[in-house]
Design an enzyme around this catalytic site. Sequence first.
Site, PDB file in Angstrom:
ATOM      1  N   LYS A   1       0.139   1.962  28.189  1.00 62.55           N
ATOM      2  CA  LYS A   1       0.722   3.001  29.069  1.00 62.55           C
ATOM      3  C   LYS A   1       1.858   2.315  29.831  1.00 62.55           C
ATOM      4  O   LYS A   1       1.636   1.600  30.803  1.00 62.55           O
ATOM      5  CB  LYS A   1      -0.357   3.525  30.023  1.00 62.55           C
ATOM      6  CG  LYS A   1      -0.120   4.921  30.567  1.00 62.55           C
ATOM      7  CD  LYS A   1       1.087   5.070  31.459  1.00 62.55           C
ATOM      8  CE  LYS A   1       0.807   4.655  32.892  1.00 62.55           C
ATOM      9  NZ  LYS A   1       2.075   4.742  33.724  1.00 62.55           N
TER      10      LYS A   1
ATOM     11  N   GLY B   1       1.091  -4.637  38.386  1.00 61.44           N
ATOM     12  CA  GLY B   1       1.594  -3.622  39.311  1.00 61.44           C
ATOM     13  C   GLY B   1       1.175  -3.972  40.726  1.00 61.44           C
ATOM     14  O   GLY B   1       0.968  -5.146  41.046  1.00 61.44           O
ATOM     15  N   SER B   2       1.008  -2.943  41.534  1.00 54.40           N
ATOM     16  CA  SER B   2       0.748  -3.202  42.950  1.00 54.40           C
ATOM     17  C   SER B   2      -0.700  -3.623  43.187  1.00 54.40           C
ATOM     18  O   SER B   2      -1.606  -3.296  42.406  1.00 54.40           O
ATOM     19  CB  SER B   2       1.044  -1.941  43.764  1.00 54.40           C
ATOM     20  OG  SER B   2       0.068  -0.963  43.481  1.00 54.40           O
TER      21      SER B   2
ATOM     22  N   VAL C   1      -3.043  -0.508  43.520  1.00 52.46           N
ATOM     23  CA  VAL C   1      -3.518   0.097  42.263  1.00 52.46           C
ATOM     24  C   VAL C   1      -4.467  -0.867  41.545  1.00 52.46           C
ATOM     25  O   VAL C   1      -5.480  -0.453  40.966  1.00 52.46           O
ATOM     26  CB  VAL C   1      -2.325   0.501  41.363  1.00 52.46           C
ATOM     27  CG1 VAL C   1      -2.802   0.953  39.992  1.00 52.46           C
ATOM     28  CG2 VAL C   1      -1.520   1.610  42.025  1.00 52.46           C
ATOM     29  N   GLY C   2      -4.170  -2.164  41.605  1.00 50.81           N
ATOM     30  CA  GLY C   2      -5.056  -3.154  40.978  1.00 50.81           C
ATOM     31  C   GLY C   2      -6.469  -3.079  41.527  1.00 50.81           C
ATOM     32  O   GLY C   2      -7.452  -3.186  40.786  1.00 50.81           O
TER      33      GLY C   2
ATOM     34  N   GLU D   1      -2.372  -8.543  37.612  1.00 48.76           N
ATOM     35  CA  GLU D   1      -1.210  -9.319  38.048  1.00 48.76           C
ATOM     36  C   GLU D   1      -0.506  -8.457  39.092  1.00 48.76           C
ATOM     37  O   GLU D   1       0.062  -7.419  38.752  1.00 48.76           O
ATOM     38  CB  GLU D   1      -0.314  -9.559  36.822  1.00 48.76           C
ATOM     39  CG  GLU D   1       0.786 -10.520  37.063  1.00 48.76           C
ATOM     40  CD  GLU D   1       0.246 -11.816  37.611  1.00 48.76           C
ATOM     41  OE1 GLU D   1       0.672 -12.183  38.708  1.00 48.76           O
ATOM     42  OE2 GLU D   1      -0.620 -12.419  36.950  1.00 48.76           O
TER      43      GLU D   1
ATOM     44  N   CYS E   1       7.844  -9.603  40.974  1.00 52.99           N
ATOM     45  CA  CYS E   1       6.688 -10.075  41.752  1.00 52.99           C
ATOM     46  C   CYS E   1       6.896 -11.523  42.146  1.00 52.99           C
ATOM     47  O   CYS E   1       6.272 -12.010  43.080  1.00 52.99           O
ATOM     48  CB  CYS E   1       5.365  -9.841  41.053  1.00 52.99           C
ATOM     49  SG  CYS E   1       5.380 -10.025  39.307  1.00 52.99           S
TER      50      CYS E   1
ATOM     51  N   GLU F   1       4.919  -7.227  50.784  1.00 48.64           N
ATOM     52  CA  GLU F   1       5.831  -7.193  49.640  1.00 48.64           C
ATOM     53  C   GLU F   1       6.748  -5.979  49.767  1.00 48.64           C
ATOM     54  O   GLU F   1       6.283  -4.852  49.897  1.00 48.64           O
ATOM     55  CB  GLU F   1       5.039  -7.095  48.330  1.00 48.64           C
ATOM     56  CG  GLU F   1       5.937  -7.181  47.119  1.00 48.64           C
ATOM     57  CD  GLU F   1       5.170  -7.237  45.806  1.00 48.64           C
ATOM     58  OE1 GLU F   1       4.303  -6.367  45.594  1.00 48.64           O
ATOM     59  OE2 GLU F   1       5.449  -8.141  45.006  1.00 48.64           O
TER      60      GLU F   1
HETATM   61  C1  UN1 Z   1       7.767 -10.627  37.562  1.00 49.57           C
HETATM   62  O1  UN1 Z   1       8.224 -11.144  38.567  1.00 49.57           O
HETATM   63  O2  UN1 Z   1       7.334  -9.474  37.619  1.00 49.57           O
HETATM   64  O3  UN1 Z   1       9.542 -15.932  36.331  1.00 49.57           O
HETATM   65  C2  UN1 Z   1       7.756 -11.352  36.273  1.00 49.57           C
HETATM   66  C3  UN1 Z   1      10.156 -14.887  36.278  1.00 49.57           C
HETATM   67  C4  UN1 Z   1      10.125 -14.064  35.015  1.00 49.57           C
HETATM   68  C5  UN1 Z   1       8.955 -13.159  35.008  1.00 49.57           C
HETATM   69  C6  UN1 Z   1       8.743 -12.454  36.302  1.00 49.57           C
HETATM   70  N1  UN1 Z   1      10.142 -14.915  33.874  1.00 49.57           N
HETATM   71  O4  UN1 Z   1      10.741 -14.460  37.248  1.00 49.57           O
END
Ligand code: UN1
Length: 501
Positions: free
Chosen positions: A180, A233-234, A237-238, A255, A289, A390
């Site tokens: 999804k 995601g957030s 939600v996780g 993650e 992230c 964040e």
């Molecule tokens: C993310 O930040 O959602 O190291 C992934 C990085 C990328 C992957 C980031 N290779 O910033």
Amino acid sequence: MSTVAAPKLHKNFINGQWVAPSGGHTYENRNPANTAELVGTFVSSSAADVDAAVDAATEAYKTWRLVPAPKRAEILYRAAEMLLHRKEELSRDMTREMGKVLAETRGDVQEAIDMTYYMAGEGRRLFGQTTPSELPNKFAMSVRQSIGVCGMITPWNFPMAIPSWKMMPALVSGNTVVLKPAEDTPLSSYHLVEVLTAAGLPPGVVNIVSGDGPGAGAPLSTHKKVPVISFTGSTAVGRIIAQAAAPDFKHVSLEMGGKNIIIVMDDANLELAVDGAIWGGFGTTGQRCTAASRVAVHKSVYAEFIRRFVERVKALKVGDGLDPQIEMGPCINEQQLNTVMSYVEIGKQEGAKLLTGGNRLDGGAHGKGWFHAPTVFGDCSAKMRIAQEEIFGPVVSVIPFSTFDEALEIANGVPYGLSASIYTKNVNQAFAAMRDLYTGIVYVNAPTIGAETHLPFGGTKQTGNGHREAAISAIDFFTEWKTLYIDYSDTLQRAQIDNAD
Ligand code: UN1
């Protein structure tokens, strides 16, 4: 000259077929740099569509798990070659649907290529262990086994890289997939699945259901026939996914958020640190992230760092990422832009010093998109909300500090633990930071972004739930160990009893 996809209705991909949604609902995917441009129309899936996809994946699993892993890997190798061949066109489409600049979408597609090659290589490894048994004429080993249908819910900031982080290790390990993709960036996931299909992936092994979280994500993540969920995601939600999955003991990899820091010590190469803070803070419009949304600077170099950093931020060119002059694209959508604007207000109210930016860009060429000026707050304290929460946008909070220990305390004093960085030439401090920063990733003399596909990716505390993506750790998540004992002694041998003196 590369082509880009014309807007069309993209149906779900189930059992090797493009199928209309059971409810007949669709939504429009628009370019965040120019909302007048329709990228495509996608279906709003419901639980019935998810059921159909899970059924297809369940059926396909019966045969896919028995395909020798090196053969599964050959399909991945072919897919990687095809992605490489189509890289430019796929990158352009990704910029149109996601907004980040072309250099970065090329990086995103390249990350998918890297992951696909890397996991294809695993097809001839997937190593287990052999070890001597404690008993004579007995053999002991462990092998990896696939698990079944893996549900994947992916974000919009890395529309092809992150689906590939999840799909490639799952597939080479013998699992099947229902994906999804993020509502804002489904096209890139469709491209990825098209490529895998053209490379020879059998029907039902990968399925896509598009749509939103409540309509499609929730029925997928709670589905009784889906034993594995991988989500990026957030944190909010996780948490919902983890709680919903707990009664069924699903394997869940989460993650989630980050509040990553760059620490600039008094002996740092300041120009390099400024480069890192620009790339870490404003790359992908801060929507990573791993974004460096905090920069902690030693008081003795604070004024000079601020001077150089703010000057560079003011010069950043914001606009349509397809234009090669542009350095930073828009926010992904109106909601994200509003979140950024609300954090700017919070920062002002908290007494942080707005050094540049702080406003939406909506005049002229920016008028049709979700643009926000790159923003820097100075004189932040570590406990301010803009230095704790964040934001996921182009806002960097700069925090002065006096000692190395204070910097570590600031770094670790947030609810997240994805990535951290230190700029220093002092080897003792660099090693102490590597040891004491409680994050999943630490960089020395490089910003908080830049993870490579063959090393574990993930974080501590509210960033993750103990799993790691990419690297061999992804194979660990998408397989279960099976331990095998083969007794060829023709006698009953009792472990712990017959070998004891
Ligand atoms: C993310 O930040 O959602 O190291 C992934 C990085 C990328 C992957 C980031 N290779 O910033």
